[in-house]
Scaffold this active site. Structure first.
Site, mmCIF file in Angstrom:
data_model
loop_
_atom_site.group_PDB
_atom_site.id
_atom_site.type_symbol
_atom_site.label_atom_id
_atom_site.label_comp_id
_atom_site.label_asym_id
_atom_site.label_seq_id
_atom_site.Cartn_x
_atom_site.Cartn_y
_atom_site.Cartn_z
ATOM 1 N N ASP A 125 -6.005 8.479 10.856
ATOM 2 C CA ASP A 125 -4.853 8.422 10.630
ATOM 3 C C ASP A 125 -4.042 8.163 12.024
ATOM 4 O O ASP A 125 -5.038 9.866 12.882
ATOM 5 C CB ASP A 125 -3.784 8.383 9.854
ATOM 6 C CG ASP A 125 -3.845 7.433 8.643
ATOM 7 O OD1 ASP A 125 -3.521 8.142 7.602
ATOM 8 O OD2 ASP A 125 -3.335 6.135 8.872
ATOM 9 N N GLU B 131 0.830 -1.399 0.297
ATOM 10 C CA GLU B 131 0.146 0.104 0.737
ATOM 11 C C GLU B 131 1.047 1.355 -0.303
ATOM 12 O O GLU B 131 1.389 1.166 1.487
ATOM 13 C CB GLU B 131 -1.060 -0.246 1.335
ATOM 14 C CG GLU B 131 -2.093 -0.584 0.850
ATOM 15 C CD GLU B 131 -3.171 -0.450 2.319
ATOM 16 O OE1 GLU B 131 -3.185 0.544 3.078
ATOM 17 O OE2 GLU B 131 -3.554 -1.764 2.688
HETATM 18 O O1 LIG Z 1 -1.727 0.967 10.955
HETATM 19 P P1 LIG Z 1 -2.119 0.093 11.004
HETATM 20 O O2 LIG Z 1 -3.485 0.146 12.469
HETATM 21 O O3 LIG Z 1 -1.545 -0.946 10.734
HETATM 22 O O4 LIG Z 1 -3.745 0.382 10.086
HETATM 23 C C1 LIG Z 1 -2.922 -0.425 8.150
HETATM 24 C C2 LIG Z 1 -3.449 1.619 8.302
HETATM 25 O O5 LIG Z 1 -2.028 2.172 8.713
HETATM 26 C C3 LIG Z 1 -3.321 1.431 6.605
HETATM 27 O O6 LIG Z 1 -4.497 0.139 5.911
HETATM 28 C C4 LIG Z 1 -3.854 2.442 6.326
HETATM 29 C C5 LIG Z 1 -3.546 3.802 6.680
HETATM 30 N N1 LIG Z 1 -4.602 5.556 6.797
HETATM 31 C C6 LIG Z 1 -5.919 4.301 6.283
HETATM 32 C C7 LIG Z 1 -6.983 5.236 6.681
HETATM 33 C C8 LIG Z 1 -8.030 4.211 6.559
HETATM 34 C C9 LIG Z 1 -7.828 2.925 6.598
HETATM 35 C C10 LIG Z 1 -5.887 2.204 6.397
HETATM 36 C C11 LIG Z 1 -5.330 3.356 6.477
#
Ligand SMILES: O=P(O)(O)OC[C@@H](O)[C@@H](O)c1c[nH]c2ccccc12
Length: 267
Positions: free
Chosen positions: A57, A46
């Site tokens: 975030d 990603e």
């Molecule tokens: O950071 P985490 O808790 O490991 O979750 C994945 C996330 O970072 C990535 O998929 C993502 C970054 N920003 C987001 C905003 C909404 C959904 C998902 C995301």
């Protein structure tokens, strides 16, 4: 992307899907980190477009966005980083992660043309307004880029409409709230994910809060993919002094490699 999921399923493996913010600590280093993540066992990546108002975030990714924005990273920068990683031999499917506003600023026609031109397999837009999703789905299908839907444990009756026409894979968020490492997840996360799996033939990945091999293993037992963002972004953040020193960059990359290999359990 579907080839990646199918090949892993064949081997009884789950896709490890890191998230990183492009341009953190700088665009060139992001290319190096991408190559290292792939070597460490990442299967899909990603690529986060930094944004000034990342409302979904937590603090780790907010800081990463701020650092990247000091380099004025835009969608074009992210696409250029993806191109450079390809030129260095990366085979990873790239999923562009961006809030909706940068796309509007960029222009829809130009955006989809650029995605196609840069071999981007999919995109995730966490704040895509429902009323825009029909057009975005149609355009992404036309461009051959999967618009990956996000499904939350509270999506309930909306799951069917979210999954209708979904492409690539389905991204189940493990918990409510913002991104960030967690020690526990939504109470009935497994039941929620299995209900999504019963409603789609697409691969189903889970993300939000996953930061250890134990947690990756827990979800790998019933998911096709596991997304890890903040924990890896925090690793990158902790290695910035080494990553930005040419004499110690290799050590910094090795630390990130080790962390991801341990997540995957291939260390
Ligand atoms: O950071 P985490 O808790 O490991 O979750 C994945 C996330 O970072 C990535 O998929 C993502 C970054 N920003 C987001 C905003 C909404 C959904 C998902 C995301």
């Amino acid at each position: 992307m579907d080839v990646t999921f199918a090949a892993l399923k064949e081997k009884g493996e789950t896709a490890l899907i890191p998230f990183l913010t492009v341009g953190d600590p700088d665009p060139q280093t992001t290319v190096d980190v991408i190559i290292e993540l792939e070597a460490a066992g990442a299967n899909i990546l990603e690529l986060g477009v930094p944004y000034s108002d990342p409302l979904a975030d937590g603090p780790v990714i907010q800081r990463a966005s701020q650092r990247a924005l000091t380099h004025r990273v835009t969608i074009d920068t992210c696409l250029h980083v993806a191109k450079q990683a390809r030129e260095r031999g990366s085979q990873l499917p790239f999923v562009l992660f961006t809030y909706y506003n940068p796309i509007l600023q960029y222009g829809l026609d130009r955006f989809f043309e650029a995605l196609q031109h840069h071999d981007i397999s999919g995109m995730i837009i966490p704040d895509l307004p429902i009323e825009e999703s029909e057009e975005m789905r149609a355009r992404s299908r036309e461009a051959g880029v999967s618009l990956v839907p996000l499904v939350a444990p509270t999506s309930h009756e909306r799951i069917a409409s979210i999954l209708n026409g979904a492409q690539g894979f389905v991204y189940c968020v493990s918990s409510l709230g913002v991104t960030g490492e967690r020690t526990s997840f939504h109470s009935n996360v497994e039941q929620f994910i299995k209900s999504v799996q019963a409603s789609t033939d697409l691969p189903v990945a889970v993300g939000f809060g996953i930061s250890s091999h134990e947690q990756v293993k827990q979800f790998s037992a019933f998911c096709d993919g596991v997304v890890v963002g903040s924990a890896i972004v925090r690793q990158i953040e902790s290695q910035i002094p080494l990553l930005t020193d040419p004499a110690r960059k290799a050590d910094g990359l090795q630390q990130i490699h080790q962390f991801v290999a341990e997540l995957k359990g291939t260390h």
